[in-house]
Design an enzyme around this catalytic site. Structure first.
Site, short mmCIF file in Angstrom:
data_model
loop_
_atom_site.label_atom_id
_atom_site.label_comp_id
_atom_site.label_asym_id
_atom_site.label_seq_id
_atom_site.Cartn_x
_atom_site.Cartn_y
_atom_site.Cartn_z
N GLU A 250 1.05 -7.03 -4.32
CA GLU A 250 0.89 -7.34 -3.08
C GLU A 250 -0.24 -6.64 -2.31
O GLU A 250 -0.58 -5.53 -2.61
CB GLU A 250 2.47 -6.80 -2.46
CG GLU A 250 3.15 -7.83 -2.96
CD GLU A 250 4.82 -7.25 -2.32
OE1 GLU A 250 5.47 -7.56 -1.32
OE2 GLU A 250 5.30 -6.68 -3.05
N CYS B 63 11.92 4.77 -1.44
CA CYS B 63 10.71 3.49 -1.54
C CYS B 63 11.39 2.31 -2.14
O CYS B 63 11.80 2.56 -3.32
CB CYS B 63 9.54 4.02 -2.00
SG CYS B 63 8.33 3.03 -2.12
N1 SAH Z 1 2.17 6.19 -4.81
C1 SAH Z 1 1.08 6.64 -3.81
C2 SAH Z 1 0.85 5.47 -3.11
C3 SAH Z 1 1.72 4.67 -2.14
S1 SAH Z 1 1.15 5.10 -0.49
C4 SAH Z 1 1.92 7.53 -3.01
O1 SAH Z 1 3.04 7.86 -3.19
O2 SAH Z 1 1.19 8.19 -2.19
C5 SAH Z 1 2.71 4.73 0.39
C6 SAH Z 1 3.17 5.59 1.14
O3 SAH Z 1 4.33 5.07 1.84
C7 SAH Z 1 3.47 7.04 0.36
O4 SAH Z 1 3.10 7.99 1.25
C8 SAH Z 1 4.90 6.91 0.44
O5 SAH Z 1 5.62 8.20 0.36
C9 SAH Z 1 5.48 6.03 1.79
N2 SAH Z 1 6.40 5.42 1.67
C10 SAH Z 1 7.24 4.99 0.78
N3 SAH Z 1 8.42 4.48 1.08
C11 SAH Z 1 8.56 4.39 2.38
C12 SAH Z 1 9.31 3.99 3.24
N4 SAH Z 1 10.30 3.42 3.03
N5 SAH Z 1 9.13 4.14 4.52
C13 SAH Z 1 8.03 4.91 5.11
N6 SAH Z 1 6.90 5.54 4.20
C14 SAH Z 1 7.11 5.36 2.76
#
Ligand code: SAH
Length: 383
Positions: A113, A140
């Site tokens: 995606e 997430c």
């Molecule tokens: N694995 C990496 C890259 C993903 S970035 C990381 O964790 O940084 C995606 C971002 O979205 C991360 O900061 C994660 O914490 C955030 N995220 C994950 N699920 C989310 C949600 N349901 N709502 C808002 N942010 C979310």
């Protein structure tokens, strides 16, 4: 001239080991010097490498047929051994705010995606580094997929090419100021080599020319890789997903904290801070989960944490949670988001609230779960 089939290219080109896609070489991940080895290996002059590179990356062609500056016989020869299009676009959704989500498939049927986020001054492409994700962050949606597989460097580059073509048109110059973020599905630092290879290709002046200064890589906090990243010669910007100010809470939300705790993470962050260039800052992301990590006390604890490690050249991006049915969390109250930000600022910490983009098409942070979204406007495929 050497007889040509994909098997003998594999023997003559060492890089083929990394980038064999089904039968053919996925040459989207080849640097100019690797392409030079490839073309000379099949008895062609070296300058063809530059033509192919420009065709693939500057003009963003995904079919050798269209590289009409190459002799027809050579194009046919290339076609036998190599390919520039291994990803296909399954669906494409457009949000009411202009964000586009692309659901693609690899040649072996894994979902990928990619999200396009337009803003007034610049556009951002958010790409995935893995199909699915091995981390189990509780808030997430991507986590629910588990890790399906690492994406190759070629697949990472191709995602960006597909989106650029969709938005700006094939062969059109990539506008200056287009940003890239490795914030889609997956953990970029668990696919480090392919990520760095892909970013190197995308930064080349004769190609997409998206320089490291316009790229941000987001990690959940894979500590050894933060040190490795800091030491890179031309490195992109860094964001670290923190989302809790203490180990008890962070381990509950993000199991990776049991492997590298907050002290180890902050020590690595401090080391990273020393590698910053003049005027550069780095980012902590903090997903705000209503009633879980968004209290005044959490904000104070977070500010104290940053102050304890004397992290000064850092900003906090507050991301209000994007809800989904399968997740047991809800967004924070808007007033609490403001209070959280104000408390950080009162303690000298810069904080910004990230406006959610593309929520209606499941394109926002943490919503990428390779889902078809029925009932939404789905535009024609761009294959
Ligand atoms: N694995 C990496 C890259 C993903 S970035 C990381 O964790 O940084 C995606 C971002 O979205 C991360 O900061 C994660 O914490 C955030 N995220 C994950 N699920 C989310 C949600 N349901 N709502 C808002 N942010 C979310």
């Amino acid at each position: 001239m050497t007889a040509m089939n994909s098997a003998n290219v594999r023997l003559t080109v060492p890089y083929a080991k990394i980038e064999i896609m089904s039968e053919k070489l996925h040459i989207t991940a080849y640097s100019q010097s690797e392409l030079a080895d490839l073309v000379t290996g099949i008895g062609e002059p070296k300058y063809r490498a530059k033509q192919i590179f420009k065709g693939l990356h500057e003009r963003r062609l995904r079919d050798f047929e269209e590289m009409t500056d190459l002799p027809k016989a050579f194009r046919e020869k290339l076609e036998l051994a190599a390919t520039a299009s291994t990803l296909s676009v399954e669906s494409r959704y457009v949000s009411e705010d202009g964000t586009r989500r692309f659901l693609m498939k690899t040649h072996d049927n894994f979902p990928v995606e990619t999200v396009f986020i337009p803003t007034e001054n610049r556009d951002t492409i958010c790409f995935s580094s893995q199909s699915g994700c091995p981390l189990k962050c509780d808030f997430c949606l991507t986590a629910k997929l588990g890790l399906l597989r690492n994406l190759t460097a070629g697949e990472i580059v191709e995602q960006v090419i597909i989106v650029l073509n969709d938005v700006y048109g094939v062969g059109r110059e990539t506008p200056h100021g287009t940003n890239l973020v490795a914030m889609g599905a997956g953990e970029p630092f668990m696919n480090f080599e392919n990520l760095i290879k892909a970013l190197g290709i995308m930064s080349e002046e004769e190609g997409l020319f998206i320089v490291p200064n316009r790229v941000t890589v987001s990690t959940v906090g894979i500590v050894p890789k933060i040190y490795e990243f800091a030491a890179l010669d031309k490195r992109p910007h860094l964001a670290i997903s923190l989302s809790a100010p203490n180990d008890e809470l962070r381990s509950r939300l993000m199991p990776v904290n049991k492997r590298w705790n907050i002290d180890e993470l902050m020590t690595a962050a401090k080391a990273f801070e020393r590698s910053l260039r003049r005027g550069e800052r780095f980012t902590f992301e903090y997903v705000l989960l209503g009633g879980v990590n968004d209290s005044d006390a959490h904000a104070l604890e977070l500010a104290d944490l940053l102050n304890k490690y004397e992290l000064n050249r850092v900003k906090i991006n507050l991301i209000p949670h994007n809800a989904a049915e399968q997740l047991d969390y809800h967004p924070p109250e808007p007033e609490q988001v403001d209070r959280f930000k104000a408390i950080l600022e009162s303690r000298g910490v810069s904080a910004y609230v990230r406006r959610p983009r593309g929520r209606d098409i499941y394109a926002a942070c943490g919503q990428l779960a390779a889902k078809e979204t029925p009932n939404l406007m789905q535009l024609a495929s761009v294959n």
